[in-house]
Design a protein around this motif. Structure first.
Motif, PDB file in Angstrom:
ATOM      1  N   ASP A 196       0.857  -1.182   0.000  1.00  0.00           N
ATOM      2  CA  ASP A 196       0.000   0.000   0.000  1.00  0.00           C
ATOM      3  C   ASP A 196       0.894   1.233   0.000  1.00  0.00           C
ATOM      4  OD1 ASP A 196      -2.213  -1.631   0.122  1.00  0.00           O
ATOM      5  OD2 ASP A 196      -2.358  -1.533   2.314  1.00  0.00           O
ATOM      6  N   PRO A 197       0.537   2.276  -0.761  1.00  0.00           N
ATOM      7  CA  PRO A 197       1.432   3.442  -0.874  1.00  0.00           C
ATOM      8  C   PRO A 197       1.816   4.050   0.467  1.00  0.00           C
ATOM      9  CG  PRO A 197      -0.313   3.560  -2.510  1.00  0.00           C
ATOM     10  CD  PRO A 197      -0.648   2.394  -1.624  1.00  0.00           C
ATOM     11  N   ASP A 198       0.872   4.095   1.427  1.00  0.00           N
ATOM     12  CA  ASP A 198       1.210   4.703   2.720  1.00  0.00           C
ATOM     13  C   ASP A 198       2.221   3.859   3.480  1.00  0.00           C
ATOM     14  OD1 ASP A 198      -0.946   2.871   2.770  1.00  0.00           O
ATOM     15  OD2 ASP A 198      -1.533   3.520   4.770  1.00  0.00           O
ATOM     16  N   ASP A 199       2.108   2.505   3.384  1.00  0.00           N
ATOM     17  CA  ASP A 199       3.081   1.640   4.043  1.00  0.00           C
ATOM     18  C   ASP A 199       4.436   1.715   3.351  1.00  0.00           C
ATOM     19  OD1 ASP A 199       1.569   0.321   6.209  1.00  0.00           O
ATOM     20  OD2 ASP A 199       0.357  -0.455   4.581  1.00  0.00           O
ATOM     21  N   ALA A 200       4.420   1.798   2.014  1.00  0.00           N
ATOM     22  CA  ALA A 200       5.680   1.931   1.275  1.00  0.00           C
ATOM     23  C   ALA A 200       6.374   3.239   1.642  1.00  0.00           C
ATOM     24  CB  ALA A 200       5.410   1.874  -0.228  1.00  0.00           C
ATOM     25  N   ALA A 201       5.597   4.298   1.788  1.00  0.00           N
ATOM     26  CA  ALA A 201       6.185   5.590   2.157  1.00  0.00           C
ATOM     27  C   ALA A 201       6.782   5.544   3.557  1.00  0.00           C
ATOM     28  CB  ALA A 201       5.118   6.684   2.064  1.00  0.00           C
ATOM     29  N   ASP A 202       6.068   4.906   4.478  1.00  0.00           N
ATOM     30  CA  ASP A 202       6.593   4.793   5.848  1.00  0.00           C
ATOM     31  C   ASP A 202       7.913   4.024   5.865  1.00  0.00           C
ATOM     32  OD1 ASP A 202       4.451   6.170   6.868  1.00  0.00           O
ATOM     33  OD2 ASP A 202       3.323   4.394   7.462  1.00  0.00           O
ATOM     34  N   GLU A 255       4.249  16.116   6.569  1.00  0.00           N
ATOM     35  CA  GLU A 255       4.886  15.988   7.871  1.00  0.00           C
ATOM     36  C   GLU A 255       4.352  14.757   8.588  1.00  0.00           C
ATOM     37  OE1 GLU A 255       4.713  19.412  10.326  1.00  0.00           O
ATOM     38  OE2 GLU A 255       5.312  20.795   8.734  1.00  0.00           O
ATOM     39  N   GLU A 256       5.185  14.173   9.419  1.00  0.00           N
ATOM     40  CA  GLU A 256       4.806  12.971  10.162  1.00  0.00           C
ATOM     41  C   GLU A 256       3.621  13.269  11.085  1.00  0.00           C
ATOM     42  OE1 GLU A 256       6.990   9.513  12.899  1.00  0.00           O
ATOM     43  OE2 GLU A 256       8.049  11.360  12.320  1.00  0.00           O
ATOM     44  N   ASN A 257       2.769  12.252  11.257  1.00  0.00           N
ATOM     45  CA  ASN A 257       1.599  12.333  12.142  1.00  0.00           C
ATOM     46  C   ASN A 257       0.534  13.320  11.663  1.00  0.00           C
ATOM     47  OD1 ASN A 257       2.562  10.386  13.969  1.00  0.00           O
ATOM     48  ND2 ASN A 257       3.762  11.940  15.057  1.00  0.00           N
ATOM     49  N   THR A 258       0.471  13.516  10.360  1.00  0.00           N
ATOM     50  CA  THR A 258      -0.635  14.270   9.773  1.00  0.00           C
ATOM     51  C   THR A 258      -1.510  13.304   8.982  1.00  0.00           C
ATOM     52  OG1 THR A 258       0.602  14.763   7.759  1.00  0.00           O
ATOM     53  CG2 THR A 258       0.754  16.357   9.572  1.00  0.00           C
ATOM     54  N   ALA A 259      -2.722  13.742   8.673  1.00  0.00           N
ATOM     55  CA  ALA A 259      -3.632  12.898   7.893  1.00  0.00           C
ATOM     56  C   ALA A 259      -3.003  12.528   6.552  1.00  0.00           C
ATOM     57  CB  ALA A 259      -4.961  13.616   7.676  1.00  0.00           C
ATOM     58  N   GLY A 260      -2.301  13.488   5.935  1.00  0.00           N
ATOM     59  CA  GLY A 260      -1.683  13.222   4.641  1.00  0.00           C
ATOM     60  C   GLY A 260      -0.596  12.179   4.690  1.00  0.00           C
ATOM     61  N   SER A 261       0.140  12.106   5.800  1.00  0.00           N
ATOM     62  CA  SER A 261       1.251  11.159   5.901  1.00  0.00           C
ATOM     63  C   SER A 261       0.783   9.726   6.090  1.00  0.00           C
ATOM     64  CB  SER A 261       2.169  11.559   7.060  1.00  0.00           C
ATOM     65  OG  SER A 261       1.537  11.327   8.314  1.00  0.00           O
ATOM     66  N   MET A 262      -0.449   9.533   6.578  1.00  0.00           N
ATOM     67  CA  MET A 262      -0.906   8.169   6.864  1.00  0.00           C
ATOM     68  C   MET A 262      -2.019   7.691   5.938  1.00  0.00           C
ATOM     69  SD  MET A 262      -3.227   8.703  10.284  1.00  0.00           S
ATOM     70  CE  MET A 262      -2.101   9.897  10.995  1.00  0.00           C
ATOM     71  N   MET A 263      -2.508   8.553   5.059  1.00  0.00           N
ATOM     72  CA  MET A 263      -3.649   8.198   4.220  1.00  0.00           C
ATOM     73  C   MET A 263      -3.229   7.276   3.081  1.00  0.00           C
ATOM     74  SD  MET A 263      -4.093  11.687   1.986  1.00  0.00           S
ATOM     75  CE  MET A 263      -2.795  12.201   0.837  1.00  0.00           C
ATOM     76  N   THR A 264      -4.203   6.631   2.480  1.00  0.00           N
ATOM     77  CA  THR A 264      -3.976   5.937   1.224  1.00  0.00           C
ATOM     78  C   THR A 264      -4.474   6.844   0.110  1.00  0.00           C
ATOM     79  OG1 THR A 264      -4.547   4.039  -0.168  1.00  0.00           O
ATOM     80  CG2 THR A 264      -6.173   4.703   1.481  1.00  0.00           C
ATOM     81  N   PRO A 265      -3.684   7.044  -0.947  1.00  0.00           N
ATOM     82  CA  PRO A 265      -4.112   7.940  -2.027  1.00  0.00           C
ATOM     83  C   PRO A 265      -5.006   7.254  -3.058  1.00  0.00           C
ATOM     84  CG  PRO A 265      -1.877   7.196  -2.434  1.00  0.00           C
ATOM     85  CD  PRO A 265      -2.299   6.582  -1.126  1.00  0.00           C
ATOM     86  N   VAL A 266      -5.360   5.976  -2.818  1.00  0.00           N
ATOM     87  CA  VAL A 266      -6.151   5.238  -3.811  1.00  0.00           C
ATOM     88  C   VAL A 266      -7.386   4.592  -3.170  1.00  0.00           C
ATOM     89  CG1 VAL A 266      -4.362   4.804  -5.525  1.00  0.00           C
ATOM     90  CG2 VAL A 266      -4.500   3.329  -3.508  1.00  0.00           C
ATOM     91  N   PRO A 267      -8.271   5.387  -2.553  1.00  0.00           N
ATOM     92  CA  PRO A 267      -9.522   4.810  -2.061  1.00  0.00           C
ATOM     93  C   PRO A 267     -10.480   4.575  -3.228  1.00  0.00           C
ATOM     94  CG  PRO A 267      -9.550   7.170  -1.734  1.00  0.00           C
ATOM     95  CD  PRO A 267      -8.201   6.836  -2.311  1.00  0.00           C
ATOM     96  N   VAL A 268     -11.696   4.115  -2.941  1.00  0.00           N
ATOM     97  CA  VAL A 268     -12.700   3.915  -3.986  1.00  0.00           C
ATOM     98  C   VAL A 268     -13.334   5.267  -4.297  1.00  0.00           C
ATOM     99  CG1 VAL A 268     -14.810   2.717  -4.648  1.00  0.00           C
ATOM    100  CG2 VAL A 268     -13.141   1.580  -3.164  1.00  0.00           C
ATOM    101  N   ILE A 269     -13.149   5.745  -5.535  1.00  0.00           N
ATOM    102  CA  ILE A 269     -13.648   7.064  -5.949  1.00  0.00           C
ATOM    103  C   ILE A 269     -14.520   6.892  -7.181  1.00  0.00           C
ATOM    104  CG2 ILE A 269     -13.014   9.407  -6.633  1.00  0.00           C
ATOM    105  CD1 ILE A 269     -10.221   8.859  -5.416  1.00  0.00           C
ATOM    106  N   LEU A 270     -15.731   7.449  -7.142  1.00  0.00           N
ATOM    107  CA  LEU A 270     -16.659   7.369  -8.274  1.00  0.00           C
ATOM    108  C   LEU A 270     -17.337   8.719  -8.477  1.00  0.00           C
ATOM    109  CD1 LEU A 270     -18.350   3.877  -7.630  1.00  0.00           C
ATOM    110  CD2 LEU A 270     -16.697   4.451  -9.420  1.00  0.00           C
TER     111      LEU A 270
END
Length: 425
Positions: free
Chosen positions: A240-246, A278-293
């Motif tokens: 998952d992109p967020d885990d790869a980034a971490d 920055e660490e511990n922000t919503a952006g740092s822990m989110m997944t950029p590929v949720p279900v979007i329609l």
């Protein structure tokens, strides 16, 4: 110490309940621990590995075992509930000795260990006394009919002048392919570094990616840096992109950039974007590929999207409705449709008619504590993350938040109660 029989085979004991003298169940037997002294002396059985509630494995010394039979194991005294950690001189019977190849002393060729018998001596100690083996290849044509024959041999008959080979990493992987990634990761974490890297190298890229995401940071870095750069980049793409980034954030800058360059551009783009936060922000822990329609999509289309096998339950619980473009950062964020809503409306219904626009998303710079508070307040599994322009940039799930709120070493942390004394030695 007393026992109904002075010889037992380990495979027949696996999964048995372990009780204290009052009849309270401690857990289930998962393995036995031996000290191997070489061919001159049979291995000493020093203890049992018992899985207690919470899927944590603890060590029970053989000096605390009072009864072993076909139906149960009883221990007495004081048992330490600290998580079991294998020491350098110790060998796990099931994890490391089963499927090990040995050479039989009678000259009939090689054999594979299927089970191990342990026996209590007069002084009360337990030793490995017998092996249940399957005969393999024999160099003698007169013995070819014995191939695949199973037999019980004394320890000395297999190990005197024998060749010892550890359980093949490929065999371990094959025999544990049904384990969930988190459980496989736990087993991997408890191995020695050398063994851990051997087993990790045998995993398929997608399986290794799933397991890496469940390991402590140190283990992740150790395994990833042991791979050649090209394979490491492929494994990062599977994560998952967020885990790869971490994980990449734990590496030196030069090595991180090398791996990002080797990744597919689209995959690397998502990871790079996450690394900017920055660490511990919503952006740092989110997944950029949720279900979007888009709002014109129907309930039937949404249900088809959330059935995708690669989605986690948390991500599959919400569909985020946006104006095009639908790749993050999207067009204007309109709201969310929860999976329960999909089940209440007919398949042709447009998502724009049922979207929940009252639930406010969080900004990508929002602190993790505020994100956790919002998830808890509204009993959510996933929450939209937007930038200041009101465009969806990702989604935070409850498991993402838990990973950030728990201590860094929570997977290996020992915070369980201790009953009396612990492991000796």
């Amino acid at each position: 110490m007393s026992t109904k029989t002075n010889r037992v085979f380990v495979a027949r004991l696996l999964g048995l309940d372990v009780f204290d003298p009052l009849g309270d169940r401690l857990g289930r037997l998962r393995d036995a621990v031996v000290l191997d002294y070489g061919p001159a002396k049979p291995p000493l059985v020093v203890g049992l590995v018992v899985e207690v509630p919470g899927k944590k494995r603890v060590f029970v010394p053989m000096t605390r075992v009072t009864s072993i039979n076909a139906g149960q194991i009883i221990c007495t005294g004081l048992v330490n509930l600290r998580r079991f950690e294998q020491r350098g001189a110790e060998t796990l019977v099931v994890a490391e000795m089963f499927d090990r190849r040995v050479t039989l002393a009678d000259g009939s060729g090689d054999a594979t260990i299927l089970d191990i018998g342990m026996e209590q001596s007069r002084d009360g100690d337990w030793y490995v006394s017998q092996l249940f083996v399957r005969r393999g290849y024999s160099s003698s044509p007169l013995r070819s009919l014995r191939r695949n024959e199973t037999l019980i041999v004394d320890w000395q008959e297999a190990f005197q002048g024998a060749r010892h080979e550890p359980q093949a990493a490929a065999t371990f992987v094959a025999s544990h392919e049904d384990l969930k990634p988190a459980d496989f990761a736990e087993a991997l974490h408890e191995m020695t570094q050398k063994r851990r890297l051997e087993v990790a190298s045998e995993l398929q890229d997608d399986r290794l990616a799933d397991v890496l995401q469940e390991l402590p940071d140190d283990d992740q870095v150790q395994i990833l840096t042991s791979l050649d750069a090209e394979r490491a980049a492929v494994v990062l793409e599977e994560m998952d992109p967020d885990d790869a980034a971490d994980l990449l954030a734990e590496l030196p800058e030069e090595q991180k950039e090398e791996l990002l360059q080797l990744m597919e551009p689209d995959e690397a783009k998502d990871v790079r974007r996450l690394l900017e936060y920055e660490e511990n922000t919503a952006g740092s822990m989110m997944t950029p590929v949720p279900v979007i329609l888009p709002p014109e999509a129907t309930v039937a289309e949404a249900l088809a999207h959330v059935r995708r096998e690669e989605l986690t339950p948390a991500l599959a619980s919400a569909i985020f409705v946006c104006r095009p473009p639908l790749e993050t950062p999207t067009g204007k964020y309109l709201g969310v449709v929860h999976i329960q809503q999909l089940l209440r409306y007919p398949p042709p219904e447009a998502l724009g008619n049922i979207v929940d626009s009252d639930l406010e998303p969080v900004l990508d710079q929002t602190d993790v504590s505020d994100v956790a508070r919002t998830l808890a307040t509204y009993n959510l599994n996933a929450l939209a993350v937007v930038n200041r322009a009101g465009r969806l940039v990702g989604a935070v799930t409850v498991d993402d938040v838990l990973d950030h709120l728990l201590p860094d070493d929570w997977r290996a942390q020992d915070d369980s109660p201790v009953i009396g004394g612990g492991r000796v030695g």
